[in-house]
Design an enzyme around this catalytic site. Structure first.
Site: not given
Ligand code: FEO
Length: 393
Positions: A24, A78, A80, A82, A144, A163, A192, A223
């Protein structure tokens, strides 16, 4: 597609996104991973999933350990996509599994997937016994998204941090001491933080406080690599970043039309250097704004330069200002500069953003009509020196 056992009975079963170069709007030159963790106990737990297109990769890793139909809990730290993107398919593979999520996670999952999954909704501090181990949940809103939480396993001294503490690095190696070196990890963790976490630094501080009483030997984010050998270093870095602590250095971010603003930028650099201040120069035409944010994270003084075009800043600077305003770095010293032809408005626009961010702007912005001459550039150098002395105070 092998799973990796990170502790006895706990497996990394995520996906590696080798080709991702834009997350993004954030350039991910090293790719990334989406980390999912499978815990084998009396109850079988999968913590988080992967982006939808890596579902098969995750499933192959799970199947190498256990039949996915045996999963009892699907923890969604989370919403989101991903991390939740493979949840619908995972639920189909594990029909007896209960989704575990935060109150905002429940709402977010419903908005994303339009399903009534009847999840187990947990609050901060809630525990769930899965046999020899316990899962304890801590809500970490805005690190996040509002729904974020982390999952802690006290018996393992392991924090599955989602995250928080992530880095966008694609690698088959899972532990910090196996990946190149601290410098690479630090750079990617800083990038990040600067591009994802920075606006929520107050919430990070609260989360760090809440977790400070826990015994933690390993932090496994969603991640990149798992922090173990370098855990003290990354915790120290997060404290620093969350407190907007910077180094006595200057960052000059600029774009130029006919070279005048660039001349001003170099004169400011000379003045700063004369005072012994390290300077990083970033031309918006050649460096992506997400990379510049890593420099913003560490720099005490930020100098922004643009000529006036059409009663405002150049579009490259406009884009950067928008990004900067959203990411909200605090406690910086600012200076705006630029050339103009007949309307001197770019400097005011850049200063307005600095003021909106509550930066300290101790000197008047530098604006010079058309092309600066030698005498004007000498004066600009003096401004650079004064700023350099101010930074050292
Ligand atoms: Fe807020 Fe890795 O997603």
């Amino acid at each position: 597609m092998k799973p990796i056992e990170i502790k006895t009975g706990i497996y990394w079963v995520g996906g590696i996104d080798w080709n991702l170069r834009n997350f993004h709007g954030y350039l991910t030159q090293r790719g990334t991973t989406y980390n999912a963790y499978l815990i084998i106990d009396e109850k079988v737990v999968l913590v988080d999933t992967v982006k939808h297109y890596l579902f098969d990769e995750m499933l192959a890793r799970i199947r190498a350990v256990i039949d996915p139909a045996q999963i009892d809990y699907l923890v969604s730290n989370h919403v989101e996509m991903d991390h939740s993107g493979s949840l619908p398919k995972m639920i189909a593979m594990a029909p007896n599994a209960k989704v575990v999520t935060s109150p905002n996670g429940e709402k977010g999952l419903r908005r994303h997937y339009k399903e009534e999954w009847d999840p187990l909704v947990v609050k901060s501090g809630d525990t769930l016994s899965i046999g020899k181990r316990t899962l304890q949940f801590f809500l970490t809103p805005m690190v996040h998204w509002p729904d974020n939480m982390v999952t802690y396993l006290p018996e393992e001294k392991l924090l599955l941090s989602n995250d928080a503490f992530g880095q966008h690095i694609a690698t088959t190696e899972r532990f910090d001491d196996a990946v190149d070196c601290w410098d690479v990890l630090q750079e990617e963790a800083a990038k990040y933080y600067a591009n994802i976490v920075l606006p929520y630094s107050d919430q990070v501080k609260r989360a760090l406080d809440a977790l400070s009483g826990l015994e933690i030997e390993m932090v496994a984010p969603s991640h990149g690599i798992i922090w173990s050998a370098y855990l003290p270093r990354i915790l120290e870095a997060y404290q620093k970043w969350a407190n907007n602590e910077t180094e006595n250095r200057a960052l000059i971010v600029y774009d130029t039309m006919w070279g005048s603003t660039e001349k001003i930028a170099y004169s400011l650099l000379e003045g700063l250097e004369a005072e012994g201040i390290p300077v990083t120069m970033r031309n918006l035409k050649t460096i992506h704004i997400s990379d510049i944010m890593t420099d913003v994270l560490r720099s005490k003084a930020i100098l922004l330069g643009s000529p006036t075009l059409n009663m405002g800043v150049l579009p490259t600077m406009g884009g950067f200002l928008t990004y900067l305003k959203g990411l909200r770095p605090k406690k910086r010293i600012g200076l705006a500069f630029g050339s103009y032809g007949w309307g001197c408005l770019a400097v005011k626009e850049m200063e307005a953003v600095m003021n909106a961010l509550s930066w300290h702007v101790p000197f008047e912005g530098v604006d010079i009509q058309y092309i600066p001459d030698e005498a004007e550039l000498e004066k600009v150098k003096e401004v650079g020196k004064q700023l350099g002395a101010f930074i050292k105070k």
